[in-house]
Design a protein around this motif. Sequence first.
Motif, PDB file in Angstrom:
ATOM      1  N   PRO A  70       0.055   6.512  -8.465  1.00 14.69           N
ATOM      2  CA  PRO A  70       1.109   7.227  -7.731  1.00 14.69           C
ATOM      3  C   PRO A  70       0.591   8.346  -6.834  1.00 14.69           C
ATOM      4  CG  PRO A  70       1.764   6.878 -10.011  1.00 14.69           C
ATOM      5  CD  PRO A  70       0.329   6.474  -9.913  1.00 14.69           C
ATOM      6  N   SER A  71      -0.598   8.885  -7.142  1.00 10.85           N
ATOM      7  CA  SER A  71      -1.128   9.962  -6.311  1.00 10.85           C
ATOM      8  C   SER A  71      -1.442   9.485  -4.897  1.00 10.85           C
ATOM      9  CB  SER A  71      -2.388  10.559  -6.946  1.00 10.85           C
ATOM     10  OG  SER A  71      -3.480   9.646  -6.885  1.00 10.85           O
ATOM     11  N   ARG A  72      -1.558   8.170  -4.713  1.00  7.65           N
ATOM     12  CA  ARG A  72      -1.880   7.628  -3.388  1.00  7.65           C
ATOM     13  C   ARG A  72      -0.715   7.762  -2.405  1.00  7.65           C
ATOM     14  NH1 ARG A  72      -6.451   8.149  -5.328  1.00  7.65           N
ATOM     15  NH2 ARG A  72      -7.896   6.418  -5.601  1.00  7.65           N
ATOM     16  N   TYR A  73       0.468   8.141  -2.906  1.00  5.46           N
ATOM     17  CA  TYR A  73       1.613   8.358  -2.018  1.00  5.46           C
ATOM     18  C   TYR A  73       1.570   9.728  -1.351  1.00  5.46           C
ATOM     19  CZ  TYR A  73       3.891   4.296  -4.204  1.00  5.46           C
ATOM     20  OH  TYR A  73       4.212   3.036  -4.651  1.00  5.46           O
ATOM     21  N   ALA A  74       0.743  10.631  -1.838  1.00  4.59           N
ATOM     22  CA  ALA A  74       0.663  11.965  -1.253  1.00  4.59           C
ATOM     23  C   ALA A  74       0.142  11.872   0.176  1.00  4.59           C
ATOM     24  CB  ALA A  74      -0.237  12.867  -2.099  1.00  4.59           C
ATOM     25  N   PHE A  75       0.682  12.707   1.053  1.00 10.06           N
ATOM     26  CA  PHE A  75       0.409  12.508   2.481  1.00 10.06           C
ATOM     27  C   PHE A  75      -1.064  12.638   2.868  1.00 10.06           C
ATOM     28  CE2 PHE A  75       1.368  17.069   2.344  1.00 10.06           C
ATOM     29  CZ  PHE A  75       0.447  17.621   3.212  1.00 10.06           C
ATOM     30  N   PRO A  76      -1.896  13.469   2.209  1.00  8.67           N
ATOM     31  CA  PRO A  76      -3.314  13.456   2.601  1.00  8.67           C
ATOM     32  C   PRO A  76      -3.997  12.116   2.325  1.00  8.67           C
ATOM     33  CG  PRO A  76      -2.775  15.476   1.422  1.00  8.67           C
ATOM     34  CD  PRO A  76      -1.616  14.547   1.232  1.00  8.67           C
ATOM     35  N   HIS A  77      -3.568  11.420   1.265  1.00 11.93           N
ATOM     36  CA  HIS A  77      -4.116  10.089   0.989  1.00 11.93           C
ATOM     37  C   HIS A  77      -3.601   9.071   2.008  1.00 11.93           C
ATOM     38  CE1 HIS A  77      -6.173  11.161  -2.669  1.00 11.93           C
ATOM     39  NE2 HIS A  77      -5.072  11.663  -3.202  1.00 11.93           N
ATOM     40  N   LEU A  78      -2.335   9.211   2.405  1.00 14.50           N
ATOM     41  CA  LEU A  78      -1.795   8.314   3.432  1.00 14.50           C
ATOM     42  C   LEU A  78      -2.566   8.474   4.739  1.00 14.50           C
ATOM     43  CD1 LEU A  78       2.068   8.672   2.847  1.00 14.50           C
ATOM     44  CD2 LEU A  78       0.502   6.948   1.904  1.00 14.50           C
ATOM     45  N   ALA A  79      -3.046   9.681   5.004  1.00 16.86           N
ATOM     46  CA  ALA A  79      -3.856   9.897   6.208  1.00 16.86           C
ATOM     47  C   ALA A  79      -5.152   9.105   6.152  1.00 16.86           C
ATOM     48  CB  ALA A  79      -4.153  11.397   6.368  1.00 16.86           C
ATOM     49  N   GLU A  80      -5.734   8.954   4.970  1.00 14.99           N
ATOM     50  CA  GLU A  80      -6.959   8.169   4.854  1.00 14.99           C
ATOM     51  C   GLU A  80      -6.690   6.678   5.022  1.00 14.99           C
ATOM     52  OE1 GLU A  80      -9.999   9.466   5.012  1.00 14.99           O
ATOM     53  OE2 GLU A  80      -8.750  11.237   5.358  1.00 14.99           O
ATOM     54  N   ASP A  81      -5.464   6.241   4.718  1.00 11.00           N
ATOM     55  CA  ASP A  81      -5.095   4.860   5.037  1.00 11.00           C
ATOM     56  C   ASP A  81      -5.109   4.646   6.548  1.00 11.00           C
ATOM     57  OD1 ASP A  81      -4.705   4.187   2.352  1.00 11.00           O
ATOM     58  OD2 ASP A  81      -2.564   4.680   2.398  1.00 11.00           O
ATOM     59  N   ILE A  82      -4.695   5.656   7.301  1.00  7.69           N
ATOM     60  CA  ILE A  82      -4.707   5.557   8.768  1.00  7.69           C
ATOM     61  C   ILE A  82      -6.144   5.458   9.284  1.00  7.69           C
ATOM     62  CG2 ILE A  82      -4.035   6.701  10.919  1.00  7.69           C
ATOM     63  CD1 ILE A  82      -1.762   5.557   9.093  1.00  7.69           C
ATOM     64  N   GLU A  83      -7.051   6.180   8.678  1.00  5.53           N
ATOM     65  CA  GLU A  83      -8.454   6.084   9.092  1.00  5.53           C
ATOM     66  C   GLU A  83      -8.997   4.683   8.815  1.00  5.53           C
ATOM     67  OE1 GLU A  83     -12.441   6.892  10.284  1.00  5.53           O
ATOM     68  OE2 GLU A  83     -10.416   7.439  10.922  1.00  5.53           O
ATOM     69  N   ALA A  84      -8.584   4.073   7.697  1.00  2.05           N
ATOM     70  CA  ALA A  84      -9.016   2.703   7.395  1.00  2.05           C
ATOM     71  C   ALA A  84      -8.440   1.725   8.418  1.00  2.05           C
ATOM     72  CB  ALA A  84      -8.585   2.318   5.983  1.00  2.05           C
ATOM     73  N   LEU A  85      -7.197   1.956   8.839  1.00  3.39           N
ATOM     74  CA  LEU A  85      -6.591   1.090   9.851  1.00  3.39           C
ATOM     75  C   LEU A  85      -7.321   1.245  11.181  1.00  3.39           C
ATOM     76  CD1 LEU A  85      -4.445  -0.837  10.919  1.00  3.39           C
ATOM     77  CD2 LEU A  85      -2.878   1.121  11.125  1.00  3.39           C
ATOM     78  N   ARG A  86      -7.665   2.469  11.550  1.00  2.00           N
ATOM     79  CA  ARG A  86      -8.417   2.675  12.791  1.00  2.00           C
ATOM     80  C   ARG A  86      -9.714   1.874  12.785  1.00  2.00           C
ATOM     81  NH1 ARG A  86     -12.884   4.345  14.275  1.00  2.00           N
ATOM     82  NH2 ARG A  86     -13.430   4.980  12.156  1.00  2.00           N
ATOM     83  N   ALA A  87     -10.447   1.967  11.674  1.00  2.00           N
ATOM     84  CA  ALA A  87     -11.714   1.251  11.575  1.00  2.00           C
ATOM     85  C   ALA A  87     -11.486  -0.260  11.642  1.00  2.00           C
ATOM     86  CB  ALA A  87     -12.420   1.629  10.275  1.00  2.00           C
ATOM     87  N   HIS A  88     -10.429  -0.719  10.986  1.00  2.00           N
ATOM     88  CA  HIS A  88     -10.109  -2.154  11.002  1.00  2.00           C
ATOM     89  C   HIS A  88      -9.832  -2.636  12.426  1.00  2.00           C
ATOM     90  CE1 HIS A  88      -8.080  -5.948   9.966  1.00  2.00           C
ATOM     91  NE2 HIS A  88      -7.107  -5.558  10.773  1.00  2.00           N
ATOM     92  N   LEU A  89      -9.146  -1.830  13.207  1.00  2.00           N
ATOM     93  CA  LEU A  89      -8.790  -2.206  14.573  1.00  2.00           C
ATOM     94  C   LEU A  89      -9.954  -2.030  15.553  1.00  2.00           C
ATOM     95  CD1 LEU A  89      -5.270  -0.499  14.688  1.00  2.00           C
ATOM     96  CD2 LEU A  89      -5.716  -2.968  14.560  1.00  2.00           C
ATOM     97  N   GLY A  90     -11.007  -1.383  15.110  1.00  2.00           N
ATOM     98  CA  GLY A  90     -12.158  -1.168  15.975  1.00  2.00           C
ATOM     99  C   GLY A  90     -11.914  -0.151  17.067  1.00  2.00           C
TER     100      GLY A  90
END
Length: 287
Positions: A70-90
Amino acid sequence: MPTFRTYDDAELHYRVLGPADSPLAPLLCLAGGPGRDAAYLGDLGGLSGRRPLIVPDSRGTGGSPTAADPSRYAFPHLAEDIEALRAHLGLERFALLAHSAGAAVAQAYAAAHPQRLTRLVLVCPGSRLQGELPDDAREIFAARRDEEWWPEAAAAVRQLAEATDLDEVRRLLLTAAPLGYGRWEEPQRAHAATQGEQLGPVPRAGFWQGVDEQAMGAVLEGLRRVECPVLVVTGDRDGMAGMRAGELVAESFPHAQVRPLHAVGHYPWVDEPELFGQVVEEFLHAS
């Protein structure tokens, strides 16, 4: 629907809207809520007709699975999901737009990865991260007491403070919905009608959990190092976030401007789609 793997190997979904052959760089768009299905963003008032929009489903919303931790719902963790998406998209660098609570995710991302952003657009943000909750949203709401919907909406707002049953919360949110729009006509009614089914109670509850003053202070300190231009859009009929919150958010950045929109509420692309699209595109194209 395309997917990507994030830092803890969770498989999250995202959508790509707009022309695949557009010469314009994509705009990554974050939903608010918190924990609301990103479908409510629609095409952001036609922005997808101008450039590709990349719209991720955050954990536990849309096509993305619930978080095992459940801690992964906290907004600083959600920001790291965005960084993973950026890397995925190149994408080496990209422009980011965020609405409402999504602006907290965007700010956490900007603080952690300032070198990755070319432009940042924050639409009707709150200022909880800044440590202040201005009263002007209440004033905006109260100023509309002569409108037909106001008495029922005001009663629903009072009842929401104590409501716990999810079906009752959904009913009250729909009754109170006019306070989030510049006017209460068919486009606004249709948009508001989708809110109940788009709610994610668990992601919503976890959004601020475990984020203490020290963590928020670190984000605010990081924002001082963000060099990209920042646009904060506010609406003078936003009875949910108000306008002062956006000003406080803008003050957190070294290079931010506030653009207030007239007769616009918390969802500018619904109230004034052409104006909203024009304001965003002009900012993205500015030298």
